[in-house]
Design an enzyme around this catalytic site. Structure first.
Site, mmCIF file in Angstrom:
data_model
loop_
_atom_site.group_PDB
_atom_site.id
_atom_site.type_symbol
_atom_site.label_atom_id
_atom_site.label_comp_id
_atom_site.label_asym_id
_atom_site.label_seq_id
_atom_site.Cartn_x
_atom_site.Cartn_y
_atom_site.Cartn_z
ATOM 1 C CG ASP A 1 -0.134 -0.113 2.524
ATOM 2 O OD1 ASP A 1 0.550 -1.133 2.709
ATOM 3 O OD2 ASP A 1 -0.179 0.821 3.360
ATOM 4 C CD GLU B 1 3.905 0.653 7.426
ATOM 5 O OE1 GLU B 1 4.499 0.906 8.475
ATOM 6 O OE2 GLU B 1 3.667 1.527 6.559
#
Ligand SMILES: *[C@@H]1O[C@H](CO)[C@@H](O)[C@H](O)[C@H]1NC(C)=O
Length: 584
Positions: A166, A233
């Protein structure tokens, strides 16, 4: 990674002080390192000239021996234009698939925004066909990627390489400020531009590129290699690494089944005229405290002396007047880092060097050193428990007394402390005011003054979202148990030197680092004692300068092609070194 601030920059020089007349240097014995048993590699560690807990001993560069030929073949490959183009294409393609995640997204399946990871997986399987053919792949919680490259020797502990898919969202209103559009993956001949080109698609693509190349060269591991890619994350990691951690504990066990873990984190940079690589071996803890005051409502025309809002204000003033005590512990990682700066920083003023050295055995020198170091806010934040009132809420109407008001105080907990200690500290801090304002007091489930006359109102402290986190266990960096750290250090040195054609092992010093934020590894504590948050990426030299300090694009720096090649060199060396190491 969420929240960088890895390291203090150059620290200020100490204020002039009268030199001590007698500097007594106690010889407590040299630091003894367990020699690494490494096929064909003789550990000739440089022994520390400093003492005991406080030295900054350096290991020699560590290059693959058994796979020396393969290592040099790949080294030659990295120097070709074809390989560089391929590597740039791999990263550029990954940047072009937007994988933005947002805070507080409902779980996978309940929010279509997660679906961006489908196309990203398609991209990876197209770009890295050999990895997908050779390694087994388990998708965890739909979008978490868990690869295993099973080694021939099941008696060797596997290693875990981690990264996240991400990226931080791009504010649409800032698109125009980008030098090149955030999802263009544009390559200008030196830099690969775009959101995630550095954080953390360079890590993810660095690992995938290395595996693809190793397979292409016929490498077959003896030691199992596991790869875990989370996908949130930047938004606490629960859906991705949270699920991956649970899956890995199920498959590999909970008793530190991995020899080591390498995830994103610190890199290398210039400090005091010396290049320091700083793998983060610790992380601070976390606690959000919800502070709530209630009292009877009523009409504002007949007010009590203090409303809930007034009382809450007093409580917050109390917090700010009483910051957590700062103390530099000799056992802490920031202290170990400062020792390394003192021992190896080429341009550090002699006076500061002496003070650092002396502080290892003198209390007064340690206090003086604190005075110097704590001038820097970043360093203070690294060492101590911090507090920041980040949210406040109360009141609904101009003529109604607020029945309730609350604030949220965010803490980053010192590695020398704990969640429990932080809760106890806050509880004690506010107890006096609870009594003064005639409030019945409940702090983290503990009820005070249950008996006695009824109170005017209530004061409640609680873990706001139930997201408290202990400081991470510190990965061993000295003595027995630190073999993985030694291996990583040797790998960093060999990679850095080889990439610049320097004499083996020269040019870089490895020092333990830490971060004020957390990475996905917060879910991996039971998987290994040796957790390193480290990208072999630097902010030194002309070539790489832009990649470190270029902040036009929201501080998410562009990655240079040369840095990417060095990352691949690092993972290649790390995998080959780990494969033949007998010590880990
Ligand atoms: C505290 O408040 C209660 C309720 O208003 C009141 O009965 C009591 O006398 C107060 N105690 C003190 C010490 O002011």
């Amino acid at each position: 990674m969420n929240e960088k601030a890895i390291l203090p920059g150059s620290l200020p020089a100490p204020r002039p002080q009268s030199p001590r007349k007698h500097i007594i240097f106690f010889a407590l014995g040299l630091v003894g390192f367990a020699a690494l048993t490494h096929c064909g590699w003789h550990a000739s560690m440089v022994e520390s000239t400093l003492l005991g807990e406080s030295g900054c001993a350096q290991v020699d560069a560590l290059s693959p021996q058994r796979d020396a030929k393969l290592s040099s073949t790949i080294s030659d490959l990295l120097a070709t234009k074809e390989f560089k183009d391929t590597a740039v294409g791999w990263l550029s393609g990954a940047v072009q698939v937007p994988t933005e995640v947002y805070d507080a997204m409902p779980e996978v399946g309940q929010d279509p925004r997660w679906e961006v990871f489908g196309p990203f997986h398609d991209y990876l399987s197209k770009a890295f066909p050999l990895v997908h053919k050779t390694l087994s792949l388990t998708k965890v919680n739909t979008y978490g990627l868990l690869f295993e490259w099973t080694g021939a020797d099941s008696s060797l502990k596997p290693i875990l390489l981690a990264a996240h898919q991400d990226v931080v969202p791009v504010e649409p209103t800032t698109y125009a400020d980008w030098t090149h559009p955030p999802f263009s993956g544009y390559f200008d001949g030196e830099l690969i531009w775009g959101r995630g080109s550095s954080d953390d698609k360079s890590g993810l693509i660095g690992i995938m590129s290395t595996l693809e190349t190793l397979i292409g060269q016929g490498f077959k591991p003896a030691r199992t290699i596991v790869v875990a890619f989370g996908f949130d994350e930047e938004a606490s990691g629960l859906q991705g690494a949270g699920a991956l951690g649970a899956a890995m504990r199920q498959t590999y066990g909970e008793n530190h089944p991995f020899a080591f873990i390498v995830d994103e984190g610190g890199g290398f940079s210039d400090n005091y005229g010396t290049v320091f690589a700083t793998p983060a071996v610790a992380e601070k803890g976390y606690l959000d405290v919800h502070v709530e005051v209630t009292s009877p409502g009523g009409h504002s025309s007949v007010p009590p002396e203090h409303t809930t809002i007034g009382i809450l204000a007093k409580l917050l003033v109390k917090y700010e007047k009483n910051p957590y005590k700062l103390e530099l512990s000799r056992k802490s990682i920031p202290y170990a880092l400062v020792q390394c700066h003192g021992e190896h920083g080429a341009t550090m003023p002699e006076r500061l060097k002496r003070l650092i050295k002396h502080s290892a055995h003198s209390e007064s020198a340690l206090r003086k050193l604190e005075n110097v170091l704590f001038e820097e806010k970043t360093f203070r934040a690294l060492v101590g428990t911090t507090q920041a009132a980040d949210i406040i809420h109360g009141g609904v109407k101009s003529n109604a007394l607020p029945e309730q008001a609350y604030a949220l105080v965010n803490h980053r907990i010192s590695t020398e402390s704990s969640v429990e200690e932080t809760m106890a500290h806050d509880t004690a801090l506010l107890q006096g005011l609870a009594e003064q304002f005639n409030l019945s007091y409940t702090a983290f489930g503990k009820v005070f003054s249950e008996e006695g006359p009824p109170a005017f109102g209530t004061l409640t402290l609680k873990d706001a979202y139930g997201t408290s986190l202990e400081p991470a266990p510190v990965s061993p960096i000295r003595g027995s148990g630190s073999e993985a750290y030694q291996l990583l250090s040797g790998t960093i040195k060999a990679t850095f030197a080889a990439h610049r054609s320097l004499k083996d092992g020269s040019g870089i010093v490895v020092a333990p680092g830490m971060s004020t934020g957390n990475t996905d590894t917060r879910y991996y504590w039971k998987l290994s004692r040796s957790i390193f948050r480290y990208n072999h990426k630097g902010t030194i030299g002309l070539k790489n300068r832009l990649s470190g300090v270029h902040t036009v694009n929201e501080g998410k720096s562009a990655m240079s092609a040369d840095s990417l090649l060095e990352v691949i060199r690092f993972f290649t060396t790390l995998i080959l070194n780990a494969d033949e190491a007998m010590s880990i």
